[in-house]
Design an enzyme around this catalytic site. Structure first.
Site, PDB file in Angstrom:
ATOM      1  N   HIS A 258      47.827  60.736 104.518  1.00 19.81           N
ATOM      2  CA  HIS A 258      48.680  61.888 104.257  1.00 19.81           C
ATOM      3  C   HIS A 258      47.856  63.158 104.377  1.00 19.81           C
ATOM      4  O   HIS A 258      46.681  63.172 104.002  1.00 19.81           O
ATOM      5  CB  HIS A 258      49.302  61.804 102.848  1.00 19.81           C
ATOM      6  CG  HIS A 258      50.517  62.645 102.730  1.00 19.81           C
ATOM      7  ND1 HIS A 258      50.456  63.998 102.481  1.00 19.81           N
ATOM      8  CD2 HIS A 258      51.828  62.347 102.888  1.00 19.81           C
ATOM      9  CE1 HIS A 258      51.673  64.482 102.475  1.00 19.81           C
ATOM     10  NE2 HIS A 258      52.529  63.504 102.723  1.00 19.81           N
TER      11      HIS A 258
ATOM     12  N   ASP B 219      56.467  56.372 103.292  1.00 15.63           N
ATOM     13  CA  ASP B 219      57.145  55.585 104.323  1.00 15.63           C
ATOM     14  C   ASP B 219      56.795  54.098 104.287  1.00 15.63           C
ATOM     15  O   ASP B 219      57.549  53.285 104.825  1.00 15.63           O
ATOM     16  CB  ASP B 219      56.798  56.136 105.718  1.00 15.63           C
ATOM     17  CG  ASP B 219      57.478  57.461 105.973  1.00 15.63           C
ATOM     18  OD1 ASP B 219      58.657  57.585 105.600  1.00 15.63           O
ATOM     19  OD2 ASP B 219      56.844  58.364 106.520  1.00 15.63           O
TER      20      ASP B 219
HETATM   21  N1  ACO Z   1      45.607  54.701 110.072  1.00 12.77           N
HETATM   22  C1  ACO Z   1      44.321  54.718 110.492  1.00 12.77           C
HETATM   23  N2  ACO Z   1      43.554  55.821 110.452  1.00 12.77           N
HETATM   24  C2  ACO Z   1      44.116  56.936 109.955  1.00 12.77           C
HETATM   25  C3  ACO Z   1      45.424  56.980 109.497  1.00 12.77           C
HETATM   26  C4  ACO Z   1      46.189  55.804 109.575  1.00 12.77           C
HETATM   27  N3  ACO Z   1      47.454  55.771 109.163  1.00 12.77           N
HETATM   28  N4  ACO Z   1      45.707  58.217 109.039  1.00 12.77           N
HETATM   29  C5  ACO Z   1      44.608  58.934 109.210  1.00 12.77           C
HETATM   30  N5  ACO Z   1      43.653  58.170 109.770  1.00 12.77           N
HETATM   31  C6  ACO Z   1      42.295  58.583 110.126  1.00 12.77           C
HETATM   32  C7  ACO Z   1      42.339  59.313 111.461  1.00 12.77           C
HETATM   33  O1  ACO Z   1      42.187  58.443 112.554  1.00 12.77           O
HETATM   34  C8  ACO Z   1      41.194  60.270 111.304  1.00 12.77           C
HETATM   35  O2  ACO Z   1      39.999  59.580 111.489  1.00 12.77           O
HETATM   36  P1  ACO Z   1      38.764  60.250 112.267  1.00 12.77           P
HETATM   37  O3  ACO Z   1      38.385  61.444 111.437  1.00 12.77           O
HETATM   38  O4  ACO Z   1      37.753  59.164 112.319  1.00 12.77           O
HETATM   39  O5  ACO Z   1      39.306  60.642 113.618  1.00 12.77           O
HETATM   40  C9  ACO Z   1      41.260  60.667 109.829  1.00 12.77           C
HETATM   41  O6  ACO Z   1      41.865  59.548 109.179  1.00 12.77           O
HETATM   42  C10 ACO Z   1      42.088  61.915 109.584  1.00 12.77           C
HETATM   43  O7  ACO Z   1      43.382  61.722 110.145  1.00 12.77           O
HETATM   44  P2  ACO Z   1      44.290  62.851 110.750  1.00 12.77           P
HETATM   45  O8  ACO Z   1      45.318  62.231 111.645  1.00 12.77           O
HETATM   46  O9  ACO Z   1      43.451  63.944 111.339  1.00 12.77           O
HETATM   47  O10 ACO Z   1      44.956  63.404 109.436  1.00 12.77           O
HETATM   48  P3  ACO Z   1      46.163  64.412 109.366  1.00 12.77           P
HETATM   49  O11 ACO Z   1      46.106  65.064 108.061  1.00 12.77           O
HETATM   50  O12 ACO Z   1      46.221  65.262 110.586  1.00 12.77           O
HETATM   51  O13 ACO Z   1      47.440  63.428 109.479  1.00 12.77           O
HETATM   52  C11 ACO Z   1      49.042  61.847 108.974  1.00 12.77           C
HETATM   53  C12 ACO Z   1      48.151  62.963 108.417  1.00 12.77           C
HETATM   54  C13 ACO Z   1      49.805  62.352 110.204  1.00 12.77           C
HETATM   55  C14 ACO Z   1      50.064  61.454 107.928  1.00 12.77           C
HETATM   56  C15 ACO Z   1      48.165  60.638 109.347  1.00 12.77           C
HETATM   57  O14 ACO Z   1      47.551  60.102 108.196  1.00 12.77           O
HETATM   58  C16 ACO Z   1      48.938  59.575 110.098  1.00 12.77           C
HETATM   59  O15 ACO Z   1      49.099  59.664 111.326  1.00 12.77           O
HETATM   60  N6  ACO Z   1      49.489  58.544 109.362  1.00 12.77           N
HETATM   61  C17 ACO Z   1      50.302  57.540 110.003  1.00 12.77           C
HETATM   62  C18 ACO Z   1      51.710  58.085 110.209  1.00 12.77           C
HETATM   63  C19 ACO Z   1      52.476  58.202 108.910  1.00 12.77           C
HETATM   64  O16 ACO Z   1      52.478  57.296 108.091  1.00 12.77           O
HETATM   65  N7  ACO Z   1      53.181  59.328 108.756  1.00 12.77           N
HETATM   66  C20 ACO Z   1      54.005  59.582 107.594  1.00 12.77           C
HETATM   67  C21 ACO Z   1      53.399  60.624 106.709  1.00 12.77           C
HETATM   68  S1  ACO Z   1      54.369  60.894 105.260  1.00 12.77           S
HETATM   69  C22 ACO Z   1      55.696  61.720 105.807  1.00 12.77           C
HETATM   70  O17 ACO Z   1      55.649  62.506 106.705  1.00 12.77           O
HETATM   71  C23 ACO Z   1      56.945  61.485 105.203  1.00 12.77           C
END
Ligand code: ACO
Length: 370
Positions: free
Chosen positions: A256, A307
């Site tokens: 998140h 989610d």
């Molecule tokens: N699985 C694996 N790795 C992850 C995940 C995940 N679900 N989420 C974050 N990471 C990792 C990224 O790969 C990144 O790693 P790195 O630094 O080695 O490249 C690091 O954690 C940071 O992730 P970002 O995507 O830059 O974080 P951001 O704050 O931009 O994104 C988000 C947040 C979009 C929710 C992200 O965690 C994600 O894509 N989760 C999966 C999708 C999801 O569940 N979305 C629902 C969110 S809740 C809602 O909107 C209702």
């Protein structure tokens, strides 16, 4: 000027609707844990719109307005019948909500009273649109909304044509409470940006639905279910997750932008997932989910978000997978519209700048010389 990618950490509006402070989510200052346990979704919608919990008479008045406006225009039903057979459910919802604006003679009335009533109309009509879409694609006629029942009850009723059981209604109602608002999330921000041009509420909610559709936001609940189906059985969880993480794939329903120490909504959905699993005699989805959580949290330190357990909850409520994100919209339209009303109250155009990184002093080359 340097850009902050994804606007992370940028405070882009003042709001008194919901807060996330030290990992605690509140609506109008009330902890989400209290609301999840005690409030109905209608009370929460009232709280978001009016800033206080309703008394009995106020809640009855809201219920009467929801009853009055839950039916959707016949023309919108006719249009839904013309949508392509395999339409994406969120694209269908986005299109239908935009259409609702065409049939509302008050769509461009910008008085606070008219906008407040439109918020209630949208709240009343979204479940009807989604249920109608779901039935029409199965070749069935839509079921007209019932009066005097909750939004959770009505949605399940309109979906199946049968009165839903009490446990299903309670579970869905609680899920709606948990999804109702979430500060300046992507879809709410999209809605606020749209109406900050003084565009109408239907345009704002249509923008918000478009933003919610994506798998990094609301679309993640459906994506979680796709993953659970791909995994298939508990015995496959470990190899699937290890492989996905080794290939740097994102595990849907984890992580998140704001919560780094866990999403406070997830524990309620986890509990619901277990209880519904016991009731339906289908514990496998819950057990698979627990195992996935252990692996992802253990290896990446990432916690489930709202989610993740929604997927097994909705599946155990017999809701088709592609309606999970539309259900999120049924709930979040309360928050979107509260934010839109707040934006109108003290509006200023939202227009940030970009850090230009393209070429400079480039010359125009006539077409014959390119
Ligand atoms: N699985 C694996 N790795 C992850 C995940 C995940 N679900 N989420 C974050 N990471 C990792 C990224 O790969 C990144 O790693 P790195 O630094 O080695 O490249 C690091 O954690 C940071 O992730 P970002 O995507 O830059 O974080 P951001 O704050 O931009 O994104 C988000 C947040 C979009 C929710 C992200 O965690 C994600 O894509 N989760 C999966 C999708 C999801 O569940 N979305 C629902 C969110 S809740 C809602 O909107 C209702």
């Amino acid at each position: 000027m340097t850009a902050t990618k994804g606007l992370e950490g940028i405070v882009a509006a003042s709001s008194s609707i919901s807060s996330i402070i030290d990992g605690v989510l509140t609506y109008r200052g009330i902890n989400i844990d209290d609301l999840a346990e005690h409030a109905t979704f209608e009370e929460v919608a009232y709280l978001l719109w009016y800033g206080k919990l309703p008394n009995r008479a106020e809640l009855d008045e809201l219920q009467a307005k929801l009853d009055e406006h839950a039916a959707i225009p016949a023309q919108v039903i006719q249009q839904i019948k013309l949508y392509p057979q395999n339409s994406n459910s969120m694209a269908a919802l986005r299109t239908a909500v935009s259409s609702l604006g065409l049939y509302d003679p008050t769509a461009n009335d910008m008085s606070p009273e008219a906008n407040q009533l439109k918020a209630i109309k949208l709240q009343a009509q979204l479940p009807t649109v989604i249920a109608a879409f779901a039935r029409i694609r199965e070749g069935k006629e839509p079921v007209a909304p019932k009066k005097g029942v909750s939004i959770a009850y009505n949605f399940l009723y309109m979906l199946t044509g049968n009165d839903p059981d009490e446990i299903a209604v309670k579970a869905l109602d609680q899920a709606l409470v948990l999804h109702a608002d979430h500060e300046l999330n992507a879809s709410t921000f999209a809605g606020r940006v749209t109406v900050a041009t003084l565009s109408d509420i239907y345009s704002g909610v249509t923008s918000a639905i478009g933003a919610l559709k994506g798998p990094l936001h609301g679309g993640a609940n459906e994506a979680v279910m796709v993953m659970l189906e791909e995994i298939g059985t508990i015995g496959n969880v470990e190899s699937y997750i290890n492989n996905a993480l080794a290939n740097k794939q994102k595990i849907m329903g984890f992580g998140h932008r704001v919560y780094k120490d866990g999403d406070p909504r997830a524990k309620h959905l986890q509990h619901m997932s277990r209880e519904l699993g016991k009731l339906t005699g289908n514990m496998e989805l819950y057990e698979m989910s627990i195992k996935i959580e252990e692996l992802v949290t253990g290896q990446k330190g990432l916690k489930p978000n709202v989610d993740f357990y929604s997927a097994s909850v909705y599946t155990n409520l017999n809701i088709p997978r592609d309606l999970f994100t539309p259900i999120f919209a049924i709930s979040r339209v309360s928050g979107w519209s509260a934010h839109i009303l707040e934006q109108y109250q003290d509006n200023r155009l939202i227009r940030p700048r970009a850090d230009y990184v393209g070429p400079v002093n480039a010359k125009y080359i006539p077409i014959e010389q390119r």
